[in-house]
Design a protein around this motif. Structure first.
Motif, PDB file in Angstrom:
ATOM      1  N   UNK A 188      -6.149  15.408  -8.789  1.00  0.00           N
ATOM      2  CA  UNK A 188      -4.720  15.142  -8.979  1.00  0.00           C
ATOM      3  C   UNK A 188      -3.963  16.434  -9.235  1.00  0.00           C
ATOM      4  N   UNK A 189      -2.805  16.526  -8.607  1.00  0.00           N
ATOM      5  CA  UNK A 189      -2.034  17.759  -8.694  1.00  0.00           C
ATOM      6  C   UNK A 189      -0.752  17.546  -9.482  1.00  0.00           C
ATOM      7  N   UNK A 190      -0.277  18.634 -10.066  1.00  0.00           N
ATOM      8  CA  UNK A 190       1.043  18.650 -10.702  1.00  0.00           C
ATOM      9  C   UNK A 190       1.678  19.998 -10.398  1.00  0.00           C
ATOM     10  N   UNK A 191       2.992  19.996 -10.311  1.00  0.00           N
ATOM     11  CA  UNK A 191       3.726  21.195  -9.897  1.00  0.00           C
ATOM     12  C   UNK A 191       4.488  21.772 -11.079  1.00  0.00           C
ATOM     13  N   UNK A 192       4.356  23.064 -11.258  1.00  0.00           N
ATOM     14  CA  UNK A 192       5.179  23.748 -12.258  1.00  0.00           C
ATOM     15  C   UNK A 192       6.493  24.127 -11.585  1.00  0.00           C
ATOM     16  N   UNK A 193       7.598  23.750 -12.204  1.00  0.00           N
ATOM     17  CA  UNK A 193       8.906  23.962 -11.572  1.00  0.00           C
ATOM     18  C   UNK A 193       9.737  24.948 -12.373  1.00  0.00           C
TER      19      UNK A 193
ATOM     20  N   UNK B 163       0.848  -1.186   0.000  1.00  0.00           N
ATOM     21  CA  UNK B 163       0.000   0.000   0.000  1.00  0.00           C
ATOM     22  C   UNK B 163       0.885   1.238   0.000  1.00  0.00           C
ATOM     23  N   UNK B 164       1.418   1.536  -1.173  1.00  0.00           N
ATOM     24  CA  UNK B 164       2.234   2.744  -1.329  1.00  0.00           C
ATOM     25  C   UNK B 164       1.287   3.919  -1.599  1.00  0.00           C
ATOM     26  N   UNK B 165       1.820   5.115  -1.451  1.00  0.00           N
ATOM     27  CA  UNK B 165       0.924   6.282  -1.526  1.00  0.00           C
ATOM     28  C   UNK B 165       0.117   6.303  -2.825  1.00  0.00           C
ATOM     29  N   UNK B 166       0.796   5.998  -3.936  1.00  0.00           N
ATOM     30  CA  UNK B 166       0.074   6.070  -5.207  1.00  0.00           C
ATOM     31  C   UNK B 166      -0.961   4.946  -5.362  1.00  0.00           C
ATOM     32  N   UNK B 167      -0.959   3.999  -4.436  1.00  0.00           N
ATOM     33  CA  UNK B 167      -1.965   2.931  -4.498  1.00  0.00           C
ATOM     34  C   UNK B 167      -3.271   3.357  -3.830  1.00  0.00           C
ATOM     35  N   UNK B 168      -3.220   4.484  -3.133  1.00  0.00           N
ATOM     36  CA  UNK B 168      -4.409   4.938  -2.399  1.00  0.00           C
ATOM     37  C   UNK B 168      -5.335   5.672  -3.365  1.00  0.00           C
ATOM     38  N   UNK B 169      -6.547   5.227  -3.391  1.00  0.00           N
ATOM     39  CA  UNK B 169      -7.513   5.782  -4.333  1.00  0.00           C
ATOM     40  C   UNK B 169      -8.759   6.135  -3.528  1.00  0.00           C
TER      41      UNK B 169
ATOM     42  N   UNK C  57       7.837  21.344  -0.275  1.00  0.00           N
ATOM     43  CA  UNK C  57       6.713  22.253  -0.558  1.00  0.00           C
ATOM     44  C   UNK C  57       5.386  21.507  -0.704  1.00  0.00           C
ATOM     45  N   UNK C  58       5.411  20.369  -1.360  1.00  0.00           N
ATOM     46  CA  UNK C  58       4.162  19.656  -1.642  1.00  0.00           C
ATOM     47  C   UNK C  58       3.501  19.172  -0.350  1.00  0.00           C
ATOM     48  N   UNK C  59       4.296  18.988   0.699  1.00  0.00           N
ATOM     49  CA  UNK C  59       3.729  18.501   1.955  1.00  0.00           C
ATOM     50  C   UNK C  59       2.861  19.559   2.627  1.00  0.00           C
TER      51      UNK C  59
ATOM     52  N   UNK D 253      -4.329  14.106  -4.739  1.00  0.00           N
ATOM     53  CA  UNK D 253      -3.114  13.284  -4.790  1.00  0.00           C
ATOM     54  C   UNK D 253      -2.054  13.980  -5.625  1.00  0.00           C
ATOM     55  N   UNK D 254      -0.823  13.957  -5.132  1.00  0.00           N
ATOM     56  CA  UNK D 254       0.313  14.397  -5.949  1.00  0.00           C
ATOM     57  C   UNK D 254       1.382  13.300  -5.889  1.00  0.00           C
TER      58      UNK D 254
END
Lengths: 295, 800, 175
Positions: free
Chosen positions: B36-41, B24-30, B258-260, B275-276
């Protein structure tokens, strides 16, 4: 790392694909094995409007022996060729080369023709095609043309394929029965693109001197390189130490001035090209079949 | 108490789940309704943000939110400084989103929340940021230029910190020493590269006013405390869980990335779970890195090869920010003396900001650099005096009778750098056997006669482990006899679920299979810090042991009442509790647990059997007698070490160098390791194997290359070369066990050890292999092209 | 523009697919750009297939596609239409007992964090099918398409040796 939006179709027959290519060639990318193309999509370094998946065109799924060459269709997987007993027997150099491509998971999906079409100068198969003076078959709505390897690769990731053309077949010439061959690449890790790779096919004459030599390199310039200068050094010799030195020296020149990257300097690549030349020549010559009557 | 499980190679309890793909890794949690998030860097390493136009992103169908710094309100605060230090005079930490200045390529500039990750990435492509770029501080050299470019305008000279420590009187020793030498030694950047990137799922439950975050982190408790403060929530209304974590190696002990902060923030703002998941390309430019240091070291020794004094001055690259304070360079300074009797030592370091990804500990955390420096010194002394390299080390080792040995420096935890125990010579002797050291010269000579270049190299180290402040645990026997254990530390593959179960099983007379361990869930255990600095087994393991002992004593007390016997006559074995001389009349541990909880009703087989037995009834008085301290077989335990315990080891390898291609292959690799008492040898050896593989990566394959624009030019798995099974050799591993007197288990940390000596021994082996050319390695990591240059230069030099 | 769109009408942005995964048939409508790895994980909730680089290098997403080991991150879900896929969830036996490869990984401590493990097991499954009795060198070479950051590979190699031995025995018994 998700691919951008595109529209997709997967024609069942070649003509359908050719019609699409003819009309919208500039906006279409062909998806075959996808092992180089999909990473580019995932990184959004490629963003075609349309993707035509040719994996269902069963007429392109073949490899066949012709009198002068092995013909491989556009969706024959690298692994299928690698595993073929027929190819292992009749074109062991091709099998050896394929085994060095990526990893088995990549070769299970990746196609021989796709690797040629992608024209990565660090890839193995374009260099082999160059080495053997092979040919490709390009088809379009308006007919087909056969292109020699030397006229096909046109610099980093580019070819002389024209808009509307689909690369449907690649032809690897057979080696002469008495020819000796060798393929060696220097890669950082198993399965990596080589920093430099070299291959040699040497054919002895009746007097057991070198009658013909095909020497090619990859990872040394914007395209795979056929090294005529190195070949010339060998013709008529028995690959004595002096000849090997001269060939190894000549091989330094195949490395382009701009071939500096995170893994290797130009000078180091020259050293590798030189050393790999010695190694492939020794091995290829040792593998030649001495003709009857030869001393 | 006889131990049955401690020391045994118990098969891992976590494996059946992971092997079936049921981790049960983080990306397995649904979660329902999840976005869903994405970060501009930042694409620039040093620039002013002139403008951000997000209007096109906002209007893309499926986009729910686009955030920039100005939208963050009071959340736009620099991340806390994790470990302040008086010498860190210019601490700078990162904002969740860059406000007007970006300081490294990869710094978070904007955040998009969308229906799925694909659309979120589409939206990133539509955000238009205009930058005004400035000259980039892309190296320690540029950072040190007088009046050169500055990473932070208000930090003169880019100097974050400067610290000098001295032991003894090195200046006087140098003045009269028979031999004095100097070296310049460089270590470049690398990265931990866990196979699972970072990731967060945050859920805000408005009805409950409860924030729940699943984070791929090594320190959920500090993050919980921080999030509660940032969002003005009671701590019990914030739950942070580190579920299965796919490797950490230090890079996930950072807080806050930052994402935290951003992901909980948007989850609360939108009222939907968000989720990110960091992708690999992001990981290369936004997860912390380490290692880059430049050392100038001077050392004095006598004719017998005894090291008399060391003066080390080094620059440490902390990247664009210093979230972890100066922990890494302090560890370097304190690790440098190693296993050697060094009485006169001065260490001085300067921490510089650069326009690169921030630095925080990566497995080894400053130690590989220190060991590289000291072991280069030992090899050089041997070569100057024509002595055997192991002999020089043996002459300088602290001997077993000299412990505790106080190095004289203040360690990273503020306590003394005081070695608790060790037997370095025993390790060296074992290494000689594993390597067949004495026959190597003949092997080498034979190979050279065939034109092959073999070399042997060694690296010895002492590693501070198991530091404070403390960890804790709760141990509770459930009614079915199984035991629930919870602790604040996390696990990222180190088998804590198993080793902690072994500790408990021994105390309660049960099998590890019957112990259920929960790690890294702030709702299951409220106290602790996290898994870092090779401390989980030592500090949390000791806490668990202490709690388990308490539960055992309570079980005896309860059983003694039931059996009308004395507590000291009660035994716990095979899941049963009985009077020593009457094992046939036994209770299960579950039955004792039921009895310890005075209920009107009890359920299940255990309870029914219990009632059918003719046991003593309750004594008169309160149902819960004072001396029981509460219901249930349950106890908490805490352990706070007086100071770190010091593990040690010595590794050696035989390599072959191709003098033309300059490729290096391992012929043999041996590791001797001392982590005190070993809880599970299978697990400890696995840690050594993995550490060494990472060390080999850091010595010969992995090198993060920044160009002059501050761009990492090999930021992918195609070009940043993690070693594969084909490059890593099989290891021979042996153990020395010098128990730590500091903790009840006698254990020391083992997690980081493997990686530490590898660059040192690799350099040592190359020097040895290419000795005919007079080569001396002064930098790490190497790669064949670089080794080619060094060899060419050595050949060009007149023979020594 | 309109005319051109009409000509390319067979080019779609979404597609209905029917895929057999671990023996079970699934019918879904998917965007054509959906990666097979994301389809398995987020549409079918088979989260044992992990994603580590989305570039085809790390091998965490390796699955069997018509019996061959492939990278699920380098294929689109739409390409799986009509095909058979096996994921890590399909490896254990009917009674959920561990497959001999999985069992060997446990006994030899061939996993630590477990993230790379499913991909490695799928690769090993394919490897041993083709080479039932590999040498250590062959094992290491074949494993080179899967990165592991925890184990240093040594115990993985040992696990593969053990699994190979057991599978050969099993095979002999069947015969």
């Amino acid at each position: 790392m998700k691919p951008p939006r595109f529209r997709y179709c997967s024609p069942r027959i070649l003509d359908e694909a050719l019609v699409l290519l003819d009309q919208y060639g500039e906006e279409i990318k062909i998806l075959a094995g996808g092992q180089s193309f999909v990473p580019l999509l995932n990184m959004r370094l490629a963003a075609p409007a349309y993707i035509v998946d040719i994996n269902h065109i069963s007429e392109l799924h073949y490899f066949e022996t012709e009198p002068d060459y092995l013909a491989i269709g556009a969706i024959a997987r690298q692994r299928q060729v690698e595993r073929s007993v027929l190819v292992q027997e009749k074109h062991p150099l091709l099998v050896e080369v394929i085994k060095h491509i990526g990893h088995m998971q990549i070769r299970n999906r990746g196609t021989v023709v796709g690797s040629i079409a992608h024209a990565d100068p660090a890839a193995e198969l374009p260099a082999l095609l160059t080495c053997l003076d092979g040919e490709v078959l390009a088809q379009s709505m308006h007919g087909e043309r056969v292109i020699k390897a030397k006229d096909f690769f046109a610099g980093y990731l580019s070819t002389t394929l024209e808009a509307g053309e689909l690369l449907t077949e690649v032809r690897f010439p057979w080696l002469a029965r008495q020819a000796g061959w060798s393929f060696i690449e220097f890669a950082r890790r198993a399965g990596d693109y080589a920093l430099v790779g070299a291959m040699a096919v040497l054919t002895p004459a009746l007097d057991d001197t070198c009658m013909s030599a095909n020497i090619a390199y990859f990872g040394v310039a914007g395209s795979p390189i056929r090294a005529r200068a190195v070949e010339q050094v060998l013709i008529g010799t028995q690959l004595d130490a002096h000849t090997l030195d001269a060939a190894a020296g000549a091989a330094r020149d195949v490395v382009g001035e701009d071939m500096q990257d995170v893994h290797a300097t130009v000078e180091y690549r020259r050293e590798l090209a030189s050393e790999l030349t010695r190694r492939v020549l020794k091995q290829a010559w040792a593998r030649r079949e001495q003709l009857e009557g030869a001393q | 108490m006889a131990t049955r499980w401690f020391g045994a190679p118990v098969q891992r309890l976590e494996d059946p789940r992971l092997l079936r793909g049921r981790g049960n890794y983080v990306d397995d949690i649904d979660l329902p309704e999840m976005l869903h998030a994405a970060v501009l860097r930042s694409t620039q390493a040093r620039a002013r943000i002139v403008s951000i136009d997000a209007s096109a992103a906002w209007s893309l169908p499926g986009v729910h939110l686009v955030l920039t710094a100005q939208d963050l309100g009071e959340v736009l605060e620099p991340s806390p400084l994790l470990v302040p230090h008086a010498a860190l005079t210019q601490p700078r930490t990162q904002l969740p989103l860059a406000r007007d200045t970006v300081r490294y390529v990869g710094e978070a500039v904007a955040l998009v929340v969308a229906d799925d990750r694909y659309i979120a990435e589409d939206a990133l492509d539509l955000i238009d940021v205009e930058y005004e770029s400035f000259p980039v501080v892309h190296s320690l050299e540029v950072a040190s230029i007088t009046d050169g470019p500055l990473v932070h305008d208000d930090v003169p000279g880019n100097v974050a910190a400067h610290l000098a420590q001295t032991v003894g009187d090195p200046d006087s020793v140098f003045a009269s020493a028979p031999h004095v030498l100097h070296e310049t030694l460089l270590i470049d950047r690398g990265a931990a590269m866990p196979m699972e990137c970072r990731g967060i799922v945050a859920r805000w439950d408005a009805q409950d006013s409860m924030l729940t975050c699943w984070i791929s982190t090594q320190g959920p408790l500090p993050i919980r405390n921080g999030l509660a403060a940032i969002f003005h929530l009671p701590e019990h209304k914030v739950r942070v869980v580190a579920p299965d974590v796919g490797g950490g190696f230090g890079t996930k002990i950072m807080m806050f990335y930052p994402e935290e902060v951003l992901i909980p923030f948007v989850a609360m703002q939108l009222g939907r779970p968000v989720k990110w998941i960091e992708d690999r390309r992001e990981h290369f430019i936004s997860a912390n890195q380490e290692r880059s240091q430049l050392h100038e070291v001077e050392y004095a020794f006598d004719d017998a090869g005894i090291l008399l004094a060391v003066r080390d001055t080094f620059l440490h690259d902390t990247g664009a920010y210093a979230p972890y304070g100066i922990i890494v360079p302090i560890i370097t300074a304190c690790t440098l003396p190693g296993p050697y009797r060094l009485r006169h030592y001065s260490s001085e370091f300067t921490v510089l900001y650069t326009n690169k990804v921030p630095v925080s500990p990566y497995r080894g955390a400053g130690r590989p650099q220190a060991v590289f420096v000291m072991e280069r010194i030992m090899d050089r002394i041997a070569s100057e005096l024509h002595l055997d390299r192991l002999e020089v080390r043996a002459r300088n080792f602290i001997s077993p009778g000299e412990f505790p040995w106080d190095v004289g420096l203040v360690y990273q935890d503020g306590g003394p750098t005081k070695y608790d125990s060790g037997d370095y010579l025993a390790g060296l002797d074992k290494l000689k056997v594993l390597l067949d050291y004495d026959t190597f010269p003949a092997l080498q000579a034979q190979a050279r006669s065939e034109g092959r270049y073999l070399g042997i190299g060694v690296g010895a180290y002492v590693e501070g482990t198991g530091i404070g402040p403390y960890e804790g645990a709760l141990v509770r026997v459930e009614s079915d006899g199984r035991v629930f254990v919870s602790t604040g530390v996390t696990t990222q593959g180190q088998a804590h679920i198993t080793t902690f179960a072994q500790i408990v099983a021994d105390q309660l007379g049960i099998a590890p299979d019957d112990v259920m361990v929960s790690t890294g869930d702030t709702q299951a255990f409220n106290w602790g810090v996290g898994t870092y600095a090779s401390r989980a087994a030592t500090v949390a393991g000791s806490a668990i042991h202490i709690a388990a002992v308490k539960v055992r004593e309570k079980a005896k007390m309860v059983a003694a009442d039931l059996f009308e016997a004395a507590p000291e006559d009660i035994e716990l074995a095979d899941g049963k509790v009985f009077v020593r001389d009457a094992p046939h009349r036994a209770l299960t541990l579950g039955q004792v647990a039921i009895s310890s909880n005075p209920l009107r009703y009890a359920y299940g087989e255990n309870a029914r059997t219990l009632m059918s037995m003719k046991l003593a009834g309750p004594r008169p008085g309160p149902a819960l007698p004072e001396e029981r301290g509460g219901p249930g077989l349950e106890a908490s335990g805490f352990y706070s070490p007086p100071h770190g315990s010091f593990a040690s080891g010595i590794h050696g390898a035989i390599i072959e160098v191709d003098p033309v291609t300059c490729n290096v292959t391992f012929v043999k690799y041996a590791a001797v390791h001392d982590c005190g008492r070993v809880i599970n040898p299978m697990v400890v050896e696995g840690q050594v194997h993995g550490g060494v593989a990472q060390g080999i990566g850091g010595a010969f394959f992995e090198r993060l290359v920044y160009d002059e624009e501050g761009q990492i030019i090999n930021a992918s798995f195609m070009d940043y070369l993690l070693p594969t099974a084909a490059e890593v050799p099989s290891l021979l591993v042996d153990h020395v066990e010098t128990p730590s007197p500091l903790n009840p288990l006698g254990v020391k940390g083992a997690g980081e050890a493997g990686v530490i000596p590898v660059p040192a021994l690799f350099a040592s082996a190359i020097d040895n292999a290419l000795a005919p050319f007079g080569i001396r390695i002064r930098e790490m990591p190497l790669h064949p092209s670089r080794l080619y240059e060094l060899l060419r230069d050595a050949k060009d030099k007149p023979a020594l | 523009m309109r005319e051109r769109d009409d000509d390319l009408s067979q080019c779609v942005e979404e597609c209905e697919i029917a895929v057999t995964v671990n023996g079970n048939r699934h019918e879904h409508t998917v965007p054509v750009r959906l990666l097979l790895s994301d389809f398995l994980r987020h549409e079918l909730h088979l989260t044992g297939t992990h994603v580590g680089c989305e570039q085809g290098v790390c091998g965490c997403c390796t699955v069997l596609f018509n019996g061959e080991a492939v990278r699920a991150c380098l294929m689109f879900a739409v390409q799986a239409d009509g095909m058979a896929i096996t994921t890590i969830e399909g490896m254990a036996g009917v009674n959920s007992e561990l497959h001999p490869i999985q069992q060997a990984f446990r006994e030899k401590h061939g996993l630590q964090c477990g993230f790379c493990t499913p991909g490695i097991i799928m690769s090993v499954h394919a490897m041993l099918h083709e080479h039932p009795d590999p040498t250590e060198e062959e094992i290491r070479h074949e494993l080179s398409g899967n990165l592991c950051r925890c184990t240093g590979y040594q115990n993985i190699v040992e696990a593969v040796k053990l699994a190979a031995e057991r599978l050969r025995l099993q095979h002999m018994e069947v015969e």
